[in-house]
Design an enzyme around this catalytic site. Structure first.
Site, mmCIF file in Angstrom:
data_model
loop_
_atom_site.group_PDB
_atom_site.id
_atom_site.type_symbol
_atom_site.label_atom_id
_atom_site.label_comp_id
_atom_site.label_asym_id
_atom_site.label_seq_id
_atom_site.Cartn_x
_atom_site.Cartn_y
_atom_site.Cartn_z
ATOM 1 N N ASP A 137 0.868 -1.188 0.044
ATOM 2 C CA ASP A 137 -0.035 -0.007 -0.134
ATOM 3 C C ASP A 137 0.834 1.167 -0.002
ATOM 4 O OD1 ASP A 137 1.012 0.005 2.574
ATOM 5 O OD2 ASP A 137 -1.142 0.266 3.552
ATOM 6 N N SER A 138 2.326 0.898 -0.044
ATOM 7 C CA SER A 138 3.037 2.092 -0.004
ATOM 8 C C SER A 138 3.218 2.765 -1.490
ATOM 9 C CB SER A 138 4.536 1.609 0.372
ATOM 10 O OG SER A 138 4.906 0.391 -0.444
ATOM 11 N N ASP A 163 -0.891 -6.261 -0.687
ATOM 12 C CA ASP A 163 -1.263 -5.672 0.454
ATOM 13 C C ASP A 163 -2.489 -5.120 0.378
ATOM 14 O OD1 ASP A 163 -0.014 -4.891 2.679
ATOM 15 O OD2 ASP A 163 0.886 -3.109 2.150
ATOM 16 N N GLU A 194 7.730 -4.509 11.750
ATOM 17 C CA GLU A 194 8.260 -3.310 11.180
ATOM 18 C C GLU A 194 8.585 -2.401 12.304
ATOM 19 O OE1 GLU A 194 5.836 -0.994 8.305
ATOM 20 O OE2 GLU A 194 6.974 0.676 8.412
ATOM 21 N N GLU A 230 -2.335 -5.521 7.934
ATOM 22 C CA GLU A 230 -1.843 -5.286 9.023
ATOM 23 C C GLU A 230 -2.632 -5.718 10.437
ATOM 24 O OE1 GLU A 230 -0.826 -0.781 8.734
ATOM 25 O OE2 GLU A 230 0.195 -1.309 6.895
ATOM 26 N N LYS A 268 -1.367 -9.488 2.043
ATOM 27 C CA LYS A 268 -0.743 -9.042 3.542
ATOM 28 C C LYS A 268 -1.773 -8.289 4.242
ATOM 29 C CE LYS A 268 2.709 -5.859 3.847
ATOM 30 N NZ LYS A 268 2.081 -4.749 4.613
HETATM 31 O O1 KIV Z 1 3.297 -1.333 1.781
HETATM 32 C C1 KIV Z 1 4.509 -1.465 1.910
HETATM 33 O O2 KIV Z 1 5.603 -1.476 1.259
HETATM 34 C C2 KIV Z 1 4.709 -2.382 3.134
HETATM 35 C C3 KIV Z 1 6.118 -2.743 3.397
HETATM 36 C C4 KIV Z 1 7.427 -1.906 3.351
HETATM 37 C C5 KIV Z 1 6.495 -3.811 4.709
HETATM 38 O O3 KIV Z 1 4.085 -2.551 3.937
#
Ligand code: KIV
Length: 288
Positions: free
Chosen positions: A69-70, A108, A205, A139, A137
């Site tokens: 999600d980055s 994510d 993290e 959180e 993934k």
């Molecule tokens: O969204 C992301 O890039 C992340 C990681 C860097 C762990 O969750």
């Protein structure tokens, strides 16, 4: 020897490996990453959001790619990850999945797409799997155990993410290291909850190195550190951070392996200068 071990023909390559000479791993599966932990093989994960980096990182031997999600900050120009949506991430997941042959593609789940409960998490995860992801993934530790269980029961591999969880930055109170003092037991409990719910790996993290090392020892599944010290089973970084494409001072846990921003800026300036000077295009760039 485990199912992903290599059968090297000569002594030189007698190191079982996820990638590399003699490996029998064609497509990295979650079980290969668990096998790697058993034999003490560390591995690197990177984010990727497009076809060129996906293919490049796959060929370079990165066994797991995360469409994080980055993408919010690194693709879409948002200030935080909270703003990116499922509809914005789905095409990036599809592009990465289409462009890789071996790497495990992890999508994510963005903020707001799974917190309401297991049914919402399942509905969202199914959309990502249909787009080409091999795993998702999400959180949260103990508070997300029911969601993780629902997904794994449905056949969807889940990577957990605990410690500092950026989607909760407002309730955490900013980017803060997790696991100091009394908080250590909380993080360890989260790690066990994620593993017990069926996750195949967990991102730690900004967790103190000692807590990350202890969790890595206790869990049967791989730990993937980002700002969690050297003793996790794997590491993950945002690719624009490690390759120096993003400007500004990087977080302390980032190591820059290249200065892509300077390389790209140099190329773009040279191109613009040559166009202004009438040097590009030259005869050989045209058609008769
Ligand atoms: O969204 C992301 O890039 C992340 C990681 C860097 C762990 O969750």
């Amino acid at each position: 020897m485990t199912s992903s071990s290599t059968s090297p023909a000569s002594g030189a390559d007698e190191i079982p490996s996820l990638y590399g000479p003699g490996t029998t791993v064609k497509r990295v599966r979650t079980r290969h990453l668990i096998d790697a932990k058993e034999r003490g093989e560390k591995w690197a994960m990177l984010t990727s959001y497009d076809q060129y980096t996906a293919a490049l990182f796959d060929e370079a031997g990165i066994p797991a790619l995360l469409i994080g999600d980055s993408a919010a900050n690194n693709v879409y120009g948002y200030e935080t990850t909270l703003q990116v949506s499922v509809d914005e991430l789905l095409p990036l997941v599809a592009a990465v999945a289409r462009s890789t042959k071996r790497t495990l593609v992890v999508a994510d789940l963005p903020f707001g797409s799974y917190e309401a409960g297991p049914a919402q998490a399942l509905e969202t995860a199914v959309r990502f799997m249909k787009a080409g992801a091999h795993a998702v993934k999400l959180e949260g530790g103990r508070r997300m155990a029911a969601q993780i269980r629902a997904l794994t029961d449905a056949g969807i591999p889940v990577m957990g993410h605990i410690g500092f969880t950026p989607q909760s930055e407002h309730s955490i109170g900013g980017y803060r290291v997790q696991g100091r003092d009394a908080q250590a037991a909380e993080i360890v409990a989260d790690a066990h909850a994620v593993a017990d719910a069926g996750a195949f790996a967990v991102v730690l993290e900004m967790v103190t190195s000692s807590v990350a090392a202890e969790i890595t020892k206790q869990l049967p599944i791989p730990t993937v550190g980002i700002g969690a010290g050297p003793e996790t089973d794997a590491q993950v970084l945002v690719w624009q951070d490690m390759a120096g494409l993003r400007g500004g001072k990087p977080p302390r846990f980032v190591k820059r392996y290249a200065d892509l921003a300077s390389v790209l800026q140099g190329a773009v300036k040279a191109y613009a200068d040559e166009v202004r000077a009438g040097e590009f295009p030259a005869r050989e760039h045209g058609f008769e």
